[in-house]
Design a protein around this motif. Structure first.
Motif, PDB file in Angstrom:
ATOM      1  N   VAL A 114       0.842  -1.186   0.000  1.00 48.09           N
ATOM      2  CA  VAL A 114       0.000   0.000   0.000  1.00 48.09           C
ATOM      3  C   VAL A 114       0.879   1.237   0.000  1.00 48.09           C
ATOM      4  O   VAL A 114       1.796   1.367   0.805  1.00 48.09           O
ATOM      5  N   ASP A 122      -1.195   4.966  -6.223  1.00 44.98           N
ATOM      6  CA  ASP A 122      -2.380   5.097  -5.385  1.00 44.98           C
ATOM      7  C   ASP A 122      -2.680   3.756  -4.726  1.00 44.98           C
ATOM      8  O   ASP A 122      -2.773   2.736  -5.404  1.00 44.98           O
ATOM      9  N   ARG A 169      -5.363   2.583  -3.697  1.00 42.31           N
ATOM     10  CA  ARG A 169      -6.602   2.010  -4.224  1.00 42.31           C
ATOM     11  C   ARG A 169      -6.325   1.199  -5.485  1.00 42.31           C
ATOM     12  O   ARG A 169      -6.938   0.157  -5.707  1.00 42.31           O
ATOM     13  N   GLU A 226      -4.794  -2.068  -4.391  1.00 42.43           N
ATOM     14  CA  GLU A 226      -5.828  -2.966  -3.880  1.00 42.43           C
ATOM     15  C   GLU A 226      -6.664  -3.544  -5.018  1.00 42.43           C
ATOM     16  O   GLU A 226      -6.980  -4.732  -5.023  1.00 42.43           O
ATOM     17  N   GLY A 269     -15.259  -4.354  -3.252  1.00 40.49           N
ATOM     18  CA  GLY A 269     -14.725  -3.435  -2.257  1.00 40.49           C
ATOM     19  C   GLY A 269     -13.654  -2.522  -2.818  1.00 40.49           C
ATOM     20  O   GLY A 269     -13.619  -1.325  -2.517  1.00 40.49           O
ATOM     21  N   ALA A 270     -12.790  -3.072  -3.651  1.00 43.26           N
ATOM     22  CA  ALA A 270     -11.723  -2.270  -4.260  1.00 43.26           C
ATOM     23  C   ALA A 270     -12.299  -1.210  -5.191  1.00 43.26           C
ATOM     24  O   ALA A 270     -11.826  -0.069  -5.208  1.00 43.26           O
ATOM     25  N   GLU A 298     -15.300   0.133  -4.948  1.00 37.78           N
ATOM     26  CA  GLU A 298     -15.998   1.107  -4.110  1.00 37.78           C
ATOM     27  C   GLU A 298     -15.047   2.130  -3.488  1.00 37.78           C
ATOM     28  O   GLU A 298     -15.429   3.259  -3.228  1.00 37.78           O
ATOM     29  N   ARG A 299     -13.804   1.748  -3.245  1.00 38.26           N
ATOM     30  CA  ARG A 299     -12.843   2.682  -2.655  1.00 38.26           C
ATOM     31  C   ARG A 299     -12.553   3.871  -3.566  1.00 38.26           C
ATOM     32  O   ARG A 299     -12.096   4.902  -3.098  1.00 38.26           O
ATOM     33  N   PHE A 300     -12.807   3.722  -4.846  1.00 40.03           N
ATOM     34  CA  PHE A 300     -12.572   4.837  -5.763  1.00 40.03           C
ATOM     35  C   PHE A 300     -13.617   5.933  -5.594  1.00 40.03           C
ATOM     36  O   PHE A 300     -13.441   7.033  -6.082  1.00 40.03           O
ATOM     37  N   ARG A 301     -14.703   5.651  -4.893  1.00 41.04           N
ATOM     38  CA  ARG A 301     -15.707   6.676  -4.601  1.00 41.04           C
ATOM     39  C   ARG A 301     -15.297   7.540  -3.431  1.00 41.04           C
ATOM     40  O   ARG A 301     -15.761   8.650  -3.285  1.00 41.04           O
ATOM     41  N   GLU A 302     -14.451   7.004  -2.568  1.00 36.28           N
ATOM     42  CA  GLU A 302     -14.016   7.736  -1.380  1.00 36.28           C
ATOM     43  C   GLU A 302     -12.966   8.781  -1.765  1.00 36.28           C
ATOM     44  O   GLU A 302     -12.163   8.556  -2.664  1.00 36.28           O
ATOM     45  N   ARG A 349      -9.579  10.776  -1.788  1.00 36.29           N
ATOM     46  CA  ARG A 349      -8.199  10.344  -1.516  1.00 36.29           C
ATOM     47  C   ARG A 349      -7.728  10.987  -0.230  1.00 36.29           C
ATOM     48  O   ARG A 349      -8.070  12.105   0.089  1.00 36.29           O
TER      49      ARG A 349
END
Length: 103
Positions: free
Chosen positions: A5, A16, A18, A21, A93-94, A96-100, A102
């Motif tokens: 990571v 990144d 994300r 992941e 899940g991986a 979905e992390r792109f919506r959060e 940075r």
């Protein structure tokens, strides 16, 4: 299972987490799909979309709309194969992390 990571990319730039992941999750699902002995009608679709997800992760900055489309196609293709549910959840899940945001 994220071993790298926030690691530096081979070119010397920052990668990144994300993307790292996503790459790991797609790789896991591709391996599990390849080792799944049964055939099902939409297997080729799942394999093609997983290849597209892998290519987007390799490029470094995937488009969220394209990620979601590929995820939907993969989920629709293998959603009824319970043996692949865990790995599919990892990809979901991986993505979905792109919506959060940075950070």
């Amino acid at each position: 299972m994220l071993r790298s990571v926030g690691r530096r990319a081979a070119t010397g730039g920052y990668e990144d987490p994300r993307v790292t992941e996503l790459r790991a999750a797609v790789s896991r699902l591709r391996r599990e799909l390849a080792s799944y002995p049964g055939e099902f009608p939409d297997r080729a679709i799942a394999e093609d979309e997983l290849a597209a997800l892998a290519a987007m992760a390799a490029a470094g900055a995937p488009d969220l709309r394209r990620l979601r489309r590929s995820l939907l196609l993969v989920a629709g293709s293998i959603g009824s194969v319970s043996a692949l549910t865990g790995a599919l959840g990892g990809v979901r899940g991986a993505v979905e992390r792109f919506r959060e945001p940075r950070g």
